[in-house]
Design an enzyme around this catalytic site. Structure first.
Site, PDB file in Angstrom:
ATOM      1  N   ASP A  52     -39.480 -42.745 -74.580  1.00 40.05           N
ATOM      2  CA  ASP A  52     -38.876 -43.594 -75.596  1.00 40.05           C
ATOM      3  C   ASP A  52     -39.035 -45.064 -75.239  1.00 40.05           C
ATOM      4  O   ASP A  52     -39.169 -45.912 -76.124  1.00 40.05           O
ATOM      5  CB  ASP A  52     -37.393 -43.242 -75.762  1.00 40.05           C
ATOM      6  CG  ASP A  52     -36.888 -43.553 -77.161  1.00 40.05           C
ATOM      7  OD1 ASP A  52     -37.685 -43.436 -78.126  1.00 40.05           O
ATOM      8  OD2 ASP A  52     -35.706 -43.889 -77.300  1.00 40.05           O
ATOM      9  N   CYS A 142     -37.358 -43.346 -87.941  1.00 36.41           N
ATOM     10  CA  CYS A 142     -36.803 -43.661 -86.617  1.00 36.41           C
ATOM     11  C   CYS A 142     -35.427 -44.302 -86.755  1.00 36.41           C
ATOM     12  O   CYS A 142     -34.536 -44.064 -85.933  1.00 36.41           O
ATOM     13  CB  CYS A 142     -37.752 -44.571 -85.852  1.00 36.41           C
ATOM     14  SG  CYS A 142     -37.249 -44.846 -84.135  1.00 36.41           S
ATOM     15  N   TYR A 146     -32.249 -41.072 -86.559  1.00 41.08           N
ATOM     16  CA  TYR A 146     -31.411 -41.343 -85.378  1.00 41.08           C
ATOM     17  C   TYR A 146     -29.963 -41.596 -85.788  1.00 41.08           C
ATOM     18  O   TYR A 146     -29.028 -41.116 -85.134  1.00 41.08           O
ATOM     19  CB  TYR A 146     -31.957 -42.538 -84.595  1.00 41.08           C
ATOM     20  CG  TYR A 146     -32.845 -42.161 -83.448  1.00 41.08           C
ATOM     21  CD1 TYR A 146     -32.395 -42.210 -82.135  1.00 41.08           C
ATOM     22  CD2 TYR A 146     -34.146 -41.728 -83.679  1.00 41.08           C
ATOM     23  CE1 TYR A 146     -33.206 -41.853 -81.078  1.00 41.08           C
ATOM     24  CE2 TYR A 146     -34.977 -41.362 -82.636  1.00 41.08           C
ATOM     25  CZ  TYR A 146     -34.503 -41.429 -81.333  1.00 41.08           C
ATOM     26  OH  TYR A 146     -35.315 -41.057 -80.286  1.00 41.08           O
ATOM     27  N   TYR A 170     -26.050 -44.308 -80.852  1.00 42.23           N
ATOM     28  CA  TYR A 170     -26.696 -44.076 -82.139  1.00 42.23           C
ATOM     29  C   TYR A 170     -25.721 -43.611 -83.215  1.00 42.23           C
ATOM     30  O   TYR A 170     -26.064 -43.639 -84.408  1.00 42.23           O
ATOM     31  CB  TYR A 170     -27.849 -43.082 -81.970  1.00 42.23           C
ATOM     32  CG  TYR A 170     -28.978 -43.703 -81.183  1.00 42.23           C
ATOM     33  CD1 TYR A 170     -29.767 -44.695 -81.741  1.00 42.23           C
ATOM     34  CD2 TYR A 170     -29.225 -43.340 -79.862  1.00 42.23           C
ATOM     35  CE1 TYR A 170     -30.776 -45.312 -81.015  1.00 42.23           C
ATOM     36  CE2 TYR A 170     -30.241 -43.935 -79.132  1.00 42.23           C
ATOM     37  CZ  TYR A 170     -31.004 -44.915 -79.709  1.00 42.23           C
ATOM     38  OH  TYR A 170     -32.003 -45.524 -78.985  1.00 42.23           O
ATOM     39  N   GLU A 212     -40.775 -37.393 -85.417  1.00 43.67           N
ATOM     40  CA  GLU A 212     -39.469 -37.482 -84.767  1.00 43.67           C
ATOM     41  C   GLU A 212     -39.093 -36.139 -84.141  1.00 43.67           C
ATOM     42  O   GLU A 212     -38.645 -36.086 -82.996  1.00 43.67           O
ATOM     43  CB  GLU A 212     -38.401 -37.919 -85.775  1.00 43.67           C
ATOM     44  CG  GLU A 212     -38.463 -39.381 -86.156  1.00 43.67           C
ATOM     45  CD  GLU A 212     -38.155 -40.294 -84.995  1.00 43.67           C
ATOM     46  OE1 GLU A 212     -37.211 -40.006 -84.228  1.00 43.67           O
ATOM     47  OE2 GLU A 212     -38.880 -41.294 -84.822  1.00 43.67           O
TER      48      GLU A 212
END
Length: 227
Positions: A52, A142, A146, A170, A212
């Site tokens: 990441d 993204c 998330y 998140y 993802e």
């Protein structure tokens, strides 16, 4: 008797309907369920964080391209700010989590970019070459997935303090605020696109949503190059 189907109220409603099934697969993935119940192997989480960090470096550059191509000044400012936040805030989170796993930023940077990370980043850059609308469609999952994952997991939390910190980040309303900004810009854009271009944005978003899922799966498997 005919069955009625609800018509999406906004462009982003229509876009989400294209990836709801993928989002469900994400929530059911053992990487995500392992964060929730604390059973995710630490080495899988470490692998994910390293990748990441690589991903966010490239993602920030694509957000900067979105800023450069945006047709409204406020969207240029927003994407430029988000690009800077990605480097400063999210990378800071990942570096602090990696530190607790005994990994320095230098060690993480020296590790190879995995096949899925490379493919995802190449897809984002290729989408940006197609113009602003395609780039927005590609970067949106993204943000959005998330935030949805973080919100879903935050309701329960995790018994593992390290995983709980990731979930809190998140699932934080402040992160949702960033997502809401992008969704508003996407709805404004959608009102000005042709039907064909709207379909193209949806196709970019669906592919990115698949990446993802693949990204978390690659972390879970600790993916590496076979040769």
């Amino acid at each position: 008797m005919a069955t009625s189907h609800a018509v999406p109220a906004t462009f982003t409603d229509a876009l989400w309907s294209e990836v709801e099934d993928i989002h469900a697969h994400v929530l059911a993935h053992p990487f995500i369920t392992g964060l929730l119940d604390g059973t995710l192997p630490r080495e899988s989480f470490r692998h994910y964080l390293v990748q990441d960090a690589h991903y966010l470096s490239g993602y920030a550059k694509v957000l900067a391209l979105c800023a450069a191509m945006a047709t409204r000044d406020e969207d240029t400012a927003m994407f430029a700010r988000h690009a800077a936040n990605t480097v400063a805030v999210e990378r800071g989170l990942h570096e602090s989590l990696l530190a607790e796993l005994g990994t320095t930023p230098e060690q993480a940077a020296a590790e190879a970019v995995s096949p899925t990370t490379r493919a995802y980043l190449d897809f984002l850059v290729a989408s940006a070459r197609g113009g602003y609308a395609e780039a927005v469609g590609a970067v949106l999952p993204c943000y959005w997935i998330y935030a949805r994952v973080g919100a879903a997991l935050r309701v329960q939390g995790s018994p593992d303090p390290l995983y709980h910190r990731w979930i809190d980040a998140y699932g934080d309303p402040a992160f949702q605020g960033l997502v809401d900004e992008v969704l508003a810009a996407t709805d404004w854009l959608g009102e000005r696109l042709s039907p064909d271009d709207r379909l193209l944005v949806g196709a970019r978003m669906r592919t990115a949503a698949r990446y993802e899922w693949m990204f978390w799966d690659a972390g879970y498997r600790r993916e590496s190059w076979p040769v």
